[in-house]
Design an enzyme around this catalytic site. Sequence first.
Site, mmCIF file in Angstrom:
data_model
loop_
_atom_site.group_PDB
_atom_site.id
_atom_site.type_symbol
_atom_site.label_atom_id
_atom_site.label_comp_id
_atom_site.label_asym_id
_atom_site.label_seq_id
_atom_site.Cartn_x
_atom_site.Cartn_y
_atom_site.Cartn_z
ATOM 1 N N HIS A 14 53.294 -26.846 8.432
ATOM 2 C CA HIS A 14 52.378 -26.668 9.431
ATOM 3 C C HIS A 14 51.264 -27.691 9.549
ATOM 4 O O HIS A 14 50.601 -28.329 10.489
ATOM 5 C CB HIS A 14 51.897 -25.208 9.932
ATOM 6 C CG HIS A 14 51.311 -25.113 11.090
ATOM 7 N ND1 HIS A 14 50.021 -24.653 11.166
ATOM 8 C CD2 HIS A 14 51.527 -25.296 12.418
ATOM 9 C CE1 HIS A 14 49.689 -24.653 12.048
ATOM 10 N NE2 HIS A 14 50.687 -25.053 13.102
ATOM 11 N N LYS A 17 55.980 -8.706 4.276
ATOM 12 C CA LYS A 17 56.738 -9.321 3.339
ATOM 13 C C LYS A 17 57.952 -8.539 2.834
ATOM 14 O O LYS A 17 59.410 -9.009 2.760
ATOM 15 C CB LYS A 17 56.072 -9.891 1.922
ATOM 16 C CG LYS A 17 55.016 -10.896 2.221
ATOM 17 C CD LYS A 17 55.829 -12.227 2.667
ATOM 18 C CE LYS A 17 56.415 -13.116 1.480
ATOM 19 N NZ LYS A 17 56.888 -14.426 1.975
ATOM 20 N N LYS A 52 53.680 -7.564 -4.356
ATOM 21 C CA LYS A 52 53.185 -6.681 -3.412
ATOM 22 C C LYS A 52 53.936 -6.225 -2.394
ATOM 23 O O LYS A 52 53.349 -5.216 -1.424
ATOM 24 C CB LYS A 52 51.697 -7.638 -2.663
ATOM 25 C CG LYS A 52 50.971 -8.135 -3.513
ATOM 26 C CD LYS A 52 49.827 -8.973 -2.612
ATOM 27 C CE LYS A 52 48.817 -9.130 -3.859
ATOM 28 N NZ LYS A 52 49.158 -10.058 -5.352
#
Length: 609
Positions: free
Chosen positions: A308, A417, A405
Site C-alpha cells: 500500500h 488475525k 496473539k
Amino acid sequence: MSYHQRLSLLILVDSAIVLTSIFFSRFLLEADLHVITLPLVVSSITLLLSHHVFSMIYKLYKKAWEYASIGELVCIFKAITLSVVSAAFIQEIIVQDIYVRLLAVTWMLHILLIGGSRFCWRIVRDIYIKKDVNKKRTLIVGAGSAGMMVVRQLIKSHDAELLPVAFIDDNTNIQHLDILGVPVVGGIDQIEKAVADLHIDNIVIAIPSLGKKELNNIFRECAKTSAKTQILPMLEDIVTGKLSVNQFRDVQVEDLLGREPIELDIDSISEYITQKRVLVTGAGGSIGSEICRQITRFNPSQLILLGHGENSIYSIEMELRDRCGLTDIKFMTEIADIQDSVKMMSIMNKYRPHVVYHAAAHKHVPLMERNPEEAVKNNVIGTMNVAKAASKFGVGTFVMISTDKAVNPTSVMGATKRLAEMIIQHMDKSSETKFVAVRFGNVLGSRGSVIPRFKQQIEKGGPVSVTHPDMIRYFMTIPEASRLVIQAGALARGGEVFVLDMGDPVKIVDLAKNLIKLSGNSVDDIEIVFTGVRPGEKLFEELLQVNEIEEQQVYPKIYIGKSADLYIEEIRKMINNYSTLDGVILREQLLNLANGNMITTSKKLISIG
C-alpha cells in the site's frame, strides 16, 4: 627499510653468524685459533653457502620476524640442520672424515645465534606493545584456535585499540597456563573477578562454535561487569575477507534468544519456488521485505511486490534489483490496497502466481484497540479478498502470516488475525489452493516492535518504559520469521497452522536490561519505569490453544496445530454488519467470535477436525 636493504642486512648478519659459529666451535674444542686447516676452511665455505641456499629455500629472508612463532623456528631448524649435513658431506668427500664434535657444537651455536637474532625482533616488539598504556585492556573469552588467532592479530597490529591481557576458558587443562604470553586466568565463572582484578576495559567472546544458550550464559556473566562486551565475527566473513579478525561486532540482543536459528530444507523449497511466479503482499514491511530477500535465493521466475505504501515498495524493489542484478528474476510492483477486492482479482488474474505470501496486516495492538473497524477491514476482509482471488485464479500455495496473539485473543488485533486464520482454513476445504497459516511471536527489529522503541529511549538517556515487570513474550528475528514462512509453504498440505519453537519466553524487563548493558550503559545510569498493561495486552502469550496442541515436530523447530472449529457464518454476519456497530460492541463481538464464545441460534459450526 626497503626489501633489498633488509635482505642485504640479513645476509651480512647471517654470514658473520655462520663463520663465528664454526670458528668459535673450533676454539672451544682446540683452544687454538692458529690451527686453521684446509678442511676447516672448506667446511666454513660449504656451511656458509649452504646456509644461504637453504635460507632462500625456506624463505628465512622473507619472513616478518617481529611476528615470528613456532613455524618460523621450525624453518630455522631445518635450514641449519641441512647446512650442517651439507658440510659433513663435503668433509667426507675431501678428507674422508667427518668432524662430528666440531659440527655438533657448530650446529648448536648456529641455531642459538640465528634463532636469537631473529626472535629478538619479536621480543622488542612485544615489550613495546605491552608498554602502550593507551590500548584498552581486553579479556579474551575462549583460548582455542579462534582465541589465539584474535590475540595474535591484536599483537600483530600496531593500530589495534585492544591489548590482550588474559584468557578465560572452561578447559581446566589449560587454566593457569600462558598462551602466546597471555595467561588463562580461569573459567566462565571467573569473568567478573578477572575484570575487577585486571582492570579490564573490553571483553571479546572468541568462540565461533558457541551455541545461543552458551552465549547467553557467558553474556550474563559479562553483564555483571562494566566492561564492554563484543564478539568475534562469523568465520565465513573472515575467510571471505568481508571482515578481519580484529573487527569485532557488538553482541546483539538477537544473539541472546537462547536457541539456534532454524535451518531451511533447501531442496523442498526450491521445488515449489524456483522458476515460479511468487506474489508477496505487504512486501514493503519488515517481514514482507525479508521474505522477498529470502525468496530471491531460490531464483523465482517472477517476484511480484504488492503493497500500500509506495515508498516502502520502491525501496525494496531497488534493493532487490541491486542485489540480484545478474539474475533473470523479473521484479514487478503493484501499489494496491488489499481491502479492494476488485483490484485483488485483477492482480491475481494478471500475474497468475504459483505462490502467495500474505504479509499485509495491521499489527499494532493499542492502535487496533482504538480502531477496531480498521482491523476488521484490513486483517479480516483484506485477507478474505486476497484468499478468494488466489483461489479463483489457481494459486498453488497460499501462506498467511499470523501471530501468537491469535491464541485465546484478548485484543482486537489478535481476534482479527484469529478470524483470518478461520477464513483460510475454511477456504482450504473447498479450494484447489493449499491454504496455511504461520504463527509466531514478537519479531525483533520489526517496525513498531519493542526493540527499536527501547533503543530510541536509551539513546535519549532514558527512561526505558516497560508495561509490567512480569510481562513475557516469545521473540524471534526477522530472518527466522521469514524462513519459517517460506519453509511452511514447502510443508503445506492444506489447512495447517505452523508454529515455530521459539524456545523459552523472555521477560520484557530483562530484555530492556540487556539492551541497556549492550549499549555500554548500566541500569543505574538509565532508569526503567513501569507504565502499566495497555488495553488488549496479556502478561504472556500462547502459541497454541489446548485443543490445537500437536506434540510432534513436523520439521526441526516447527510444530503444526491441530485443526480447530470454524464459525464461518458468524464471521460473514460480522463482516456485513461491522460498520454499523459501535467500537465497544464491535470489539466485544470480535473477541467472543475469535474465542468461540458467541453462542446464538443462527450460528453454523463448521468443523475441519
